[in-house]
Design a protein around this motif. Structure first.
Motif, PDB file in Angstrom:
ATOM      1  N   ASP A  69      43.144  25.152  55.692  1.00 24.94           N
ATOM      2  CA  ASP A  69      42.849  26.399  56.610  1.00 24.94           C
ATOM      3  C   ASP A  69      43.560  26.370  57.916  1.00 24.94           C
ATOM      4  O   ASP A  69      43.830  25.288  58.608  1.00 24.94           O
ATOM      5  N   SER A  70      44.347  27.384  57.948  1.00 20.69           N
ATOM      6  CA  SER A  70      45.280  27.682  59.158  1.00 20.69           C
ATOM      7  C   SER A  70      45.682  28.968  59.510  1.00 20.69           C
ATOM      8  O   SER A  70      45.834  29.691  58.318  1.00 20.69           O
ATOM      9  N   GLY A  71      45.554  29.661  60.691  1.00 22.31           N
ATOM     10  CA  GLY A  71      46.089  30.808  61.048  1.00 22.31           C
ATOM     11  C   GLY A  71      45.342  31.879  60.258  1.00 22.31           C
ATOM     12  O   GLY A  71      44.235  32.030  60.250  1.00 22.31           O
ATOM     13  N   LYS A  72      46.138  32.802  59.591  1.00 26.20           N
ATOM     14  CA  LYS A  72      45.606  33.821  58.689  1.00 26.20           C
ATOM     15  C   LYS A  72      45.528  33.340  57.085  1.00 26.20           C
ATOM     16  O   LYS A  72      44.802  34.199  56.448  1.00 26.20           O
ATOM     17  N   VAL A  73      45.695  32.261  56.931  1.00 28.34           N
ATOM     18  CA  VAL A  73      45.488  31.763  55.306  1.00 28.34           C
ATOM     19  C   VAL A  73      44.289  30.822  55.590  1.00 28.34           C
ATOM     20  O   VAL A  73      44.592  29.518  55.819  1.00 28.34           O
ATOM     21  N   TYR A  74      43.178  31.111  55.092  1.00 25.70           N
ATOM     22  CA  TYR A  74      42.141  30.240  55.136  1.00 25.70           C
ATOM     23  C   TYR A  74      41.063  30.839  54.026  1.00 25.70           C
ATOM     24  O   TYR A  74      41.002  31.965  53.498  1.00 25.70           O
ATOM     25  N   GLY A  75      40.394  29.786  53.319  1.00 25.94           N
ATOM     26  CA  GLY A  75      39.325  30.204  52.489  1.00 25.94           C
ATOM     27  C   GLY A  75      39.923  30.312  51.044  1.00 25.94           C
ATOM     28  O   GLY A  75      40.894  29.954  50.763  1.00 25.94           O
ATOM     29  N   ALA A  76      38.848  30.360  50.050  1.00 24.26           N
ATOM     30  CA  ALA A  76      39.256  30.719  48.846  1.00 24.26           C
ATOM     31  C   ALA A  76      40.057  31.855  48.472  1.00 24.26           C
ATOM     32  O   ALA A  76      40.085  32.705  49.362  1.00 24.26           O
ATOM     33  N   GLN A  77      41.032  31.797  47.572  1.00 25.29           N
ATOM     34  CA  GLN A  77      41.787  32.993  47.357  1.00 25.29           C
ATOM     35  C   GLN A  77      41.702  33.232  45.580  1.00 25.29           C
ATOM     36  O   GLN A  77      41.748  32.323  44.853  1.00 25.29           O
ATOM     37  N   ILE A  78      41.468  34.480  45.510  1.00 27.19           N
ATOM     38  CA  ILE A  78      41.240  35.018  44.067  1.00 27.19           C
ATOM     39  C   ILE A  78      41.885  36.348  43.838  1.00 27.19           C
ATOM     40  O   ILE A  78      42.113  37.298  44.471  1.00 27.19           O
ATOM     41  N   PHE A  79      42.757  36.323  42.749  1.00 25.03           N
ATOM     42  CA  PHE A  79      43.453  37.451  42.138  1.00 25.03           C
ATOM     43  C   PHE A  79      42.598  37.729  40.738  1.00 25.03           C
ATOM     44  O   PHE A  79      42.632  36.911  39.855  1.00 25.03           O
ATOM     45  N   MET A  80      42.192  38.969  40.736  1.00 27.64           N
ATOM     46  CA  MET A  80      41.547  39.570  39.460  1.00 27.64           C
ATOM     47  C   MET A  80      42.046  40.686  38.870  1.00 27.64           C
ATOM     48  O   MET A  80      42.802  41.442  39.900  1.00 27.64           O
ATOM     49  N   ARG A  81      42.169  41.139  37.776  1.00 24.59           N
ATOM     50  CA  ARG A  81      42.572  42.014  36.930  1.00 24.59           C
ATOM     51  C   ARG A  81      41.632  42.743  36.116  1.00 24.59           C
ATOM     52  O   ARG A  81      40.876  41.844  35.362  1.00 24.59           O
ATOM     53  N   SER A  82      41.745  44.041  36.133  1.00 24.24           N
ATOM     54  CA  SER A  82      40.871  44.645  35.235  1.00 24.24           C
ATOM     55  C   SER A  82      41.121  44.346  33.686  1.00 24.24           C
ATOM     56  O   SER A  82      42.117  43.719  33.251  1.00 24.24           O
ATOM     57  N   PRO A  83      40.033  44.540  32.910  1.00 22.08           N
ATOM     58  CA  PRO A  83      40.145  44.209  31.660  1.00 22.08           C
ATOM     59  C   PRO A  83      41.487  44.778  30.813  1.00 22.08           C
ATOM     60  O   PRO A  83      41.877  43.964  29.932  1.00 22.08           O
ATOM     61  N   ASN A  84      41.963  45.790  31.197  1.00 21.41           N
ATOM     62  CA  ASN A  84      43.081  46.215  30.508  1.00 21.41           C
ATOM     63  C   ASN A  84      44.566  45.793  31.145  1.00 21.41           C
ATOM     64  O   ASN A  84      45.677  46.367  31.068  1.00 21.41           O
ATOM     65  N   ALA A  89      43.070  42.899  42.344  1.00 22.31           N
ATOM     66  CA  ALA A  89      42.609  42.758  43.338  1.00 22.31           C
ATOM     67  C   ALA A  89      42.698  41.469  43.903  1.00 22.31           C
ATOM     68  O   ALA A  89      42.620  40.658  42.908  1.00 22.31           O
ATOM     69  N   PHE A  90      43.322  41.432  45.048  1.00 22.50           N
ATOM     70  CA  PHE A  90      43.224  39.923  45.663  1.00 22.50           C
ATOM     71  C   PHE A  90      42.299  39.822  46.754  1.00 22.50           C
ATOM     72  O   PHE A  90      42.123  40.892  47.648  1.00 22.50           O
ATOM     73  N   CYS A  91      41.538  38.804  46.665  1.00 18.54           N
ATOM     74  CA  CYS A  91      40.177  38.371  47.559  1.00 18.54           C
ATOM     75  C   CYS A  91      40.733  37.393  48.301  1.00 18.54           C
ATOM     76  O   CYS A  91      40.895  36.093  47.683  1.00 18.54           O
ATOM     77  N   THR A  92      40.330  37.076  49.551  1.00 27.21           N
ATOM     78  CA  THR A  92      40.215  35.513  50.523  1.00 27.21           C
ATOM     79  C   THR A  92      39.508  35.837  51.497  1.00 27.21           C
ATOM     80  O   THR A  92      38.803  36.693  51.747  1.00 27.21           O
TER      81      THR A  92
END
Length: 178
Positions: A69-84, A89-92
């Motif tokens: 964890d540092s600055g603006k980059v911290y926590g888990a990161q997840i990129f998910m795509r719709s079924p098609n 979306a990117f979540c962090t």
């Protein structure tokens, strides 16, 4: 790819949701990468549950490692795509991701992704960015501004689901509200 609708709901548990901290072009959301430039900071109390806002499959996953964890980059990161694979979306800024969540995992709208993590005095929030994928699975990822849409969903009745139309032509997605 043909236009399509996808059902969306609030990603942050409304019980812990707070006002937004900035959307695309605000609060440091600038830069060449869509996941930064189109970032939406959805304020929430630390520990607030975060849910999948649409049905998806996880294509990238980095679990939370506090040592990095540092600055603006911290926590888990997840990129998910719709079924098609037509949007994603990117979540962090998450922690407490469920066991078994990882690349290839399918999630349904409303499935738990983790909880909001606060770091270094930064107001706790979910950073989420949404993109449309033009031209198929390996196509161009083009960020879209759904900041106000998600803020409105956070204030709506619990369980509200709204279909959003992605035209697959680069135009803004259209929430199908009455």
């Amino acid at each position: 790819m043909e236009p399509f609708d996808i059902d969306m709901s609030a990603p942050v548990d409304p019980a812990g949701a707070r006002d937004g901290l900035g959307g695309p072009g605000q609060g440091g959301h600038t830069g060449p990468n869509w996941y930064i430039a189109f970032g939406m900071d959805l304020g929430a109390d630390e520990g607030t549950e975060v849910f999948a806002p649409f049905d998806a499959h996880i294509t990238k996953f980095q679990p939370h490692d506090p040592a990095t964890d540092s600055g603006k980059v911290y926590g888990a990161q997840i990129f998910m795509r719709s079924p098609n694979d037509g949007m994603g979306a990117f979540c962090t800024h998450l922690t407490g991701t469920p066991d078994g969540l990882g690349i290839g995992t399918e999630v349904k709208r409303g499935d738990l992704l983790g909880t909001v993590f606060a770091h270094a005095g930064i107001p706790p929030h979910l950073h989420m960015a949404v993109c449309e994928v033009l031209g198929g699975v390996d196509g161009e990822r083009r960020g879209v501004d759904l900041y106000q849409f998600f803020l409105d969903l956070e204030r709506a009745a619990a369980g509200t689901v709204i279909p959003v139309t992605f035209a697959q032509d680069g135009s803004a997605p259209i929430p199908q509200t009455d």
